[in-house]
Scaffold this active site. Structure first.
Site, PDB file in Angstrom:
ATOM      1  N   TYR A 196      41.538  42.390  28.722  1.00 57.67           N
ATOM      2  CA  TYR A 196      40.468  42.451  29.740  1.00 57.67           C
ATOM      3  C   TYR A 196      39.267  41.633  29.265  1.00 57.67           C
ATOM      4  CZ  TYR A 196      36.709  44.485  32.585  1.00 57.67           C
ATOM      5  OH  TYR A 196      35.634  44.668  33.420  1.00 57.67           O
ATOM      6  N   LYS A 198      37.438  38.310  30.930  1.00 58.34           N
ATOM      7  CA  LYS A 198      36.003  38.244  31.242  1.00 58.34           C
ATOM      8  C   LYS A 198      35.306  37.162  30.408  1.00 58.34           C
ATOM      9  CE  LYS A 198      35.858  41.348  34.472  1.00 58.34           C
ATOM     10  NZ  LYS A 198      35.472  40.990  35.836  1.00 58.34           N
ATOM     11  N   SER A 232      31.642  41.046  32.087  1.00 54.99           N
ATOM     12  CA  SER A 232      31.632  42.363  31.432  1.00 54.99           C
ATOM     13  C   SER A 232      30.950  42.202  30.087  1.00 54.99           C
ATOM     14  CB  SER A 232      33.062  42.856  31.223  1.00 54.99           C
ATOM     15  OG  SER A 232      33.087  43.880  30.246  1.00 54.99           O
ATOM     16  N   ASP A 269      43.096  38.402  49.872  1.00 52.33           N
ATOM     17  CA  ASP A 269      43.383  38.509  48.442  1.00 52.33           C
ATOM     18  C   ASP A 269      42.642  37.380  47.720  1.00 52.33           C
ATOM     19  OD1 ASP A 269      44.491  38.347  45.904  1.00 52.33           O
ATOM     20  OD2 ASP A 269      46.548  38.694  46.583  1.00 52.33           O
TER      21      ASP A 269
END
Ligand code: NAD
Length: 255
Positions: free
Chosen positions: A157, A161, A144, A64
């Site tokens: 999100y 990023k 992103s 992980d």
């Protein structure tokens, strides 16, 4: 005349290498001569990709990326198996369903921040001493296009990023003296399992058409696009490039 691969004699850890963009990066890296350790929480997918790439070239490590102990074991496994570590690709990441920002559940917000941001901290802790000692090393972090150009409905999100991009630049500035480079790639929506979340929870031709309308080059990204960009940034061809956010977006950020 045959040329050596761009990543000949290089060893890389690729997180989330069992699926999607991570699999594309792993395929490209092995094609260019690298050995890769696929750091995957999904054991089956990691093993499937490692098997496809061949045991001399690839190994799956179940772990992980949000856990420092797993990072330390991944680094040790990589060095034991392949005799070194030159490149880390922080690719594993998650997205929430596109929706109004105030409606995103707190548990989703926390999951996004933990999985997308904390691996940069852990990989830095686990890998920097090794890179510093050998006098070289490369981090390629998958950010992103929503980091430099956030839009409605994927705000948390984009925030995660944004942190990936900022940390990448900060570490690039800090680690340059040690011969360590650190760059980010900013993909536009790509053809992976993640696309349905980007479209609000369901993949559809109509949903994709709306996204594609905003991309000047008329298509979404694919795993080869990101594999090629990651290979370039990891290779000696990019030896004087550090601290950049490379858009791989068909011109999306221009709109
Ligand atoms: N697909 C897109 O539209 C798109 C666009 C821009 C950026 N990105 C970024 O690219 C990266 C890869 O995305 P993808 O589309 O290939 O996603 P994906 O869901 O297809 O694959 C992600 C992989 O990461 C692994 N993973 C998830 N959590 C993990 C953890 N805690 N530890 C180890 N492995 C873990 C998963 O098992 C999976 O194999 C992500 O960082 C994502 O944010 C994707």
């Amino acid at each position: 005349m045959s040329h050596p691969g761009r990543l000949e004699k290089k060893v890389a850890i690729i997180t989330g290498g069992g699926l999607g963009l991570g699999e594309g990066i792993a395929r490209k890296f092995v094609h260019e001569g690298a050995k890769v350790l696929l750091f995957e929480i999904n054991k089956t997918n990691g093993q499937k990709v490692a098997e496809f790439l061949g045991k001399d070239n690839a190994t799956a490590f179940e772990g992980d990326v949000t856990k420092l102990d797993d990072w330390n074991s991944a680094v040790k496994n990589c060095i034991d198996q392949f005799g070194g570590l030159d490149i880390v690709v922080n690719n594993a990441g998650v997205v929430h369903n596109a929706q109004a920002s105030y409606e995103v559940p707190e548990s989703e917000y926390e999951r996004i921040m933990k999985i997308n941001v904390s691996p940069l901290y852990h990989s830095s802790k686990a890998v920097y001493p090794h890179f510093k000692q050998q006098g070289h090393g490369v981090f390629v972090n998958i950010s992103s296009i929503s980091a430099p150009r956030p839009r409605p409905n994927l705000v948390w999100y984009a925030g995660s990023k944004g942190a990936v991009s900022a940390v990448t630049k900060g570490l690039a500035a800090e680690y340059a003296k040690d011969g360590i480079r650190c760059n980010a790639i900013c993909p536009v929506a790509a053809d992976t399992g993640m696309i349905s979340s980007v479209l609000g929870g369901t993949d559809s031709e109509e949903g994709r058409a709306v996204v594609i309308k905003g991309i000047p080059m008329g298509r979404i990204a694919n795993a080869q696009d990101i594999g090629n960009a990651a290979c370039f940034l990891a290779s000696e061809e990019a030896s004087f490039i550090t601290g950049i956010e490379l858009p791989v977006d068909g011109g999306r950020a221009l709109m």
